[in-house]
Design an enzyme around this catalytic site. Structure first.
Site, PDB file in Angstrom:
ATOM      1  N   ASN A   1      -1.984  -0.079   7.058  1.00  0.00           N
ATOM      2  CA  ASN A   1      -1.528  -1.411   7.458  1.00  0.00           C
ATOM      3  C   ASN A   1      -0.662  -2.109   6.397  1.00  0.00           C
ATOM      4  O   ASN A   1      -0.594  -3.326   6.332  1.00  0.00           O
ATOM      5  CB  ASN A   1      -2.705  -2.279   7.918  1.00  0.00           C
ATOM      6  CG  ASN A   1      -3.750  -2.476   6.826  1.00  0.00           C
ATOM      7  OD1 ASN A   1      -3.568  -2.033   5.703  1.00  0.00           O
ATOM      8  ND2 ASN A   1      -4.828  -3.164   7.157  1.00  0.00           N
TER       9      ASN A   1
ATOM     10  N   GLU B   1      -9.532  -9.748  -8.126  1.00  0.00           N
ATOM     11  CA  GLU B   1      -8.539  -8.685  -7.952  1.00  0.00           C
ATOM     12  C   GLU B   1      -7.398  -8.794  -8.969  1.00  0.00           C
ATOM     13  O   GLU B   1      -6.922  -7.777  -9.480  1.00  0.00           O
ATOM     14  CB  GLU B   1      -8.024  -8.711  -6.506  1.00  0.00           C
ATOM     15  CG  GLU B   1      -9.133  -8.297  -5.527  1.00  0.00           C
ATOM     16  CD  GLU B   1      -8.815  -8.551  -4.053  1.00  0.00           C
ATOM     17  OE1 GLU B   1      -7.691  -9.025  -3.749  1.00  0.00           O
ATOM     18  OE2 GLU B   1      -9.685  -8.276  -3.210  1.00  0.00           O
TER      19      GLU B   1
ATOM     20  N   LYS C   1       0.839  -1.201   0.000  1.00  0.00           N
ATOM     21  CA  LYS C   1       0.000   0.000   0.000  1.00  0.00           C
ATOM     22  C   LYS C   1       0.884   1.265   0.000  1.00  0.00           C
ATOM     23  O   LYS C   1       2.098   1.173   0.201  1.00  0.00           O
ATOM     24  CB  LYS C   1      -0.934  -0.032   1.221  1.00  0.00           C
ATOM     25  CG  LYS C   1      -1.975  -1.171   1.153  1.00  0.00           C
ATOM     26  CD  LYS C   1      -2.939  -1.065   2.322  1.00  0.00           C
ATOM     27  CE  LYS C   1      -3.994  -2.169   2.279  1.00  0.00           C
ATOM     28  NZ  LYS C   1      -4.967  -2.039   3.386  1.00  0.00           N
TER      29      LYS C   1
ATOM     30  N   HIS D   1      -1.995  -5.257   1.207  1.00  0.00           N
ATOM     31  CA  HIS D   1      -3.282  -5.870   0.907  1.00  0.00           C
ATOM     32  C   HIS D   1      -3.048  -7.275   0.383  1.00  0.00           C
ATOM     33  O   HIS D   1      -2.075  -7.516  -0.333  1.00  0.00           O
ATOM     34  CB  HIS D   1      -4.042  -5.077  -0.180  1.00  0.00           C
ATOM     35  CG  HIS D   1      -5.225  -5.836  -0.717  1.00  0.00           C
ATOM     36  ND1 HIS D   1      -6.450  -5.827  -0.099  1.00  0.00           N
ATOM     37  CD2 HIS D   1      -5.339  -6.695  -1.771  1.00  0.00           C
ATOM     38  CE1 HIS D   1      -7.275  -6.629  -0.761  1.00  0.00           C
ATOM     39  NE2 HIS D   1      -6.627  -7.176  -1.774  1.00  0.00           N
TER      40      HIS D   1
ATOM     41  N   ARG E   1      -2.106 -14.500   3.666  1.00  0.00           N
ATOM     42  CA  ARG E   1      -2.890 -13.812   4.700  1.00  0.00           C
ATOM     43  C   ARG E   1      -2.255 -14.024   6.080  1.00  0.00           C
ATOM     44  O   ARG E   1      -2.192 -13.106   6.896  1.00  0.00           O
ATOM     45  CB  ARG E   1      -4.341 -14.313   4.715  1.00  0.00           C
ATOM     46  CG  ARG E   1      -5.156 -13.952   3.470  1.00  0.00           C
ATOM     47  CD  ARG E   1      -5.615 -12.514   3.429  1.00  0.00           C
ATOM     48  NE  ARG E   1      -6.493 -12.145   4.515  1.00  0.00           N
ATOM     49  CZ  ARG E   1      -7.156 -10.978   4.586  1.00  0.00           C
ATOM     50  NH1 ARG E   1      -7.045 -10.074   3.608  1.00  0.00           N
ATOM     51  NH2 ARG E   1      -7.916 -10.691   5.606  1.00  0.00           N
TER      52      ARG E   1
ATOM     53  N   TYR F   1     -12.322  -2.015  -3.558  1.00  0.00           N
ATOM     54  CA  TYR F   1     -12.857  -2.076  -2.194  1.00  0.00           C
ATOM     55  C   TYR F   1     -14.388  -2.042  -2.156  1.00  0.00           C
ATOM     56  O   TYR F   1     -14.972  -1.680  -1.132  1.00  0.00           O
ATOM     57  CB  TYR F   1     -12.267  -0.939  -1.356  1.00  0.00           C
ATOM     58  CG  TYR F   1     -10.862  -1.208  -0.852  1.00  0.00           C
ATOM     59  CD1 TYR F   1     -10.559  -2.371  -0.143  1.00  0.00           C
ATOM     60  CD2 TYR F   1      -9.833  -0.290  -1.061  1.00  0.00           C
ATOM     61  CE1 TYR F   1      -9.278  -2.627   0.327  1.00  0.00           C
ATOM     62  CE2 TYR F   1      -8.540  -0.536  -0.583  1.00  0.00           C
ATOM     63  CZ  TYR F   1      -8.273  -1.708   0.108  1.00  0.00           C
ATOM     64  OH  TYR F   1      -7.011  -1.957   0.586  1.00  0.00           O
TER      65      TYR F   1
HETATM   66  P1  DAT Z   1      -7.952  -6.807   5.050  1.00  0.00           P
HETATM   67  O1  DAT Z   1      -7.133  -5.724   4.397  1.00  0.00           O
HETATM   68  O2  DAT Z   1      -7.205  -7.492   6.168  1.00  0.00           O
HETATM   69  O3  DAT Z   1      -8.541  -7.786   4.047  1.00  0.00           O
HETATM   70  P2  DAT Z   1     -10.650  -5.696   5.253  1.00  0.00           P
HETATM   71  O4  DAT Z   1     -10.896  -6.269   3.892  1.00  0.00           O
HETATM   72  O5  DAT Z   1     -11.625  -6.012   6.329  1.00  0.00           O
HETATM   73  O6  DAT Z   1      -9.184  -6.101   5.774  1.00  0.00           O
HETATM   74  O7  DAT Z   1     -10.569  -4.116   5.137  1.00  0.00           O
HETATM   75  C1  DAT Z   1      -9.879  -3.506   4.053  1.00  0.00           C
HETATM   76  C2  DAT Z   1      -9.061  -2.362   4.564  1.00  0.00           C
HETATM   77  O8  DAT Z   1      -9.923  -1.375   5.124  1.00  0.00           O
HETATM   78  C3  DAT Z   1      -8.101  -2.723   5.698  1.00  0.00           C
HETATM   79  O9  DAT Z   1      -6.885  -3.251   5.213  1.00  0.00           O
HETATM   80  C4  DAT Z   1      -7.934  -1.413   6.399  1.00  0.00           C
HETATM   81  C5  DAT Z   1      -9.283  -0.737   6.246  1.00  0.00           C
HETATM   82  N1  DAT Z   1     -10.114  -0.948   7.445  1.00  0.00           N
HETATM   83  C6  DAT Z   1     -10.682  -2.105   7.831  1.00  0.00           C
HETATM   84  N2  DAT Z   1     -11.376  -1.964   8.960  1.00  0.00           N
HETATM   85  C7  DAT Z   1     -11.242  -0.638   9.295  1.00  0.00           C
HETATM   86  C8  DAT Z   1     -11.708   0.158  10.362  1.00  0.00           C
HETATM   87  N3  DAT Z   1     -12.483  -0.348  11.341  1.00  0.00           N
HETATM   88  N4  DAT Z   1     -11.346   1.464  10.379  1.00  0.00           N
HETATM   89  C9  DAT Z   1     -10.580   2.004   9.409  1.00  0.00           C
HETATM   90  N5  DAT Z   1     -10.102   1.299   8.367  1.00  0.00           N
HETATM   91  C10 DAT Z   1     -10.433  -0.008   8.315  1.00  0.00           C
HETATM   92 MG    MG Z   2     -10.011  -7.599   2.630  1.00  0.00          MG
END
Ligand code: DAT
Ligand code: MG
Length: 148
Positions: free
Chosen positions: A112, A126, A9, A115, A85, A49
């Site tokens: 974080n 994707e 990212k 991705h 993951r 997303y």
């Molecule tokens: P991942 O990236 O582990 O697949 P996800 O698909 O649930 O996680 O969410 C996508 C991204 O969105 C994640 O990397 C960071 C952001 N995100 C997730 N939960 C969040 C939250 N509660 N507040 C802010 N950003 C969040």
């Molecule tokens: Mg995700």
């Protein structure tokens, strides 16, 4: 062979973590089959997303992922989707175990570092969003005999 979509990212690119992250997957034994430094358009970010469209953090998420270049990759290997993951760690770096990418390099959930696709369905979707067929390279390494 199973493939997954991984992406350093914008925070990871700015912090010079591309090499470190690529190195972890290489050392694990997975194979890089595609990779490029690119900017994500608003449109691609919203599509990528899409599952989070209704979440309160959606706007922030799209702003962040379009805020600077990302390093998009396709990796191949046995169980690479689930294993990548695990190597990434939990979504929120505060819950990510030390030794994982997010556990070692992240602090907050917004930034974080990496991705990774979460299922075969999302991997296929994707990969198709980010790469053309001809950008993926099919090749084999002699090393694979020593891993599998
Ligand atoms: P991942 O990236 O582990 O697949 P996800 O698909 O649930 O996680 O969410 C996508 C991204 O969105 C994640 O990397 C960071 C952001 N995100 C997730 N939960 C969040 C939250 N509660 N507040 C802010 N950003 C969040
Ligand atoms: Mg995700």
């Amino acid at each position: 062979m199973e493939k997954t979509f991984l992406m350093v990212k914008p925070d990871g690119v700015q912090r010079n973590l591309i090499g470190e992250i690529v190195s972890r997957f290489e050392k694990k034994g997975f194979q890089l089959v595609g990779g490029k430094l690119m900017s994500i358009s608003q449109e691609l970010a919203e599509e990528h997303y899409g599952e989070h469209k209704e979440r309160p953090f959606f706007g922030e998420l799209v702003d962040f992922i379009t805020s600077g270049p990302v390093f998009a990759m396709v990796w191949e290997g046995e169980n690479v989707i689930a294993t990548a993951r695990l190597m990434m760690g939990a979504t929120n770096p505060k819950d990510a175990a030390p030794g994982t990418i997010r556990g070692d390099f992240g602090i907050t959930v917004g930034k974080n570092v990496i991705h990774g696709s979460d299922s075969p369905t999302s991997a296929e979707r994707e990969i198709g969003l980010f790469f053309k067929e001809e950008e993926l390279v099919d090749y084999s390494k002699l090393m694979n005999e020593w891993i599998n």
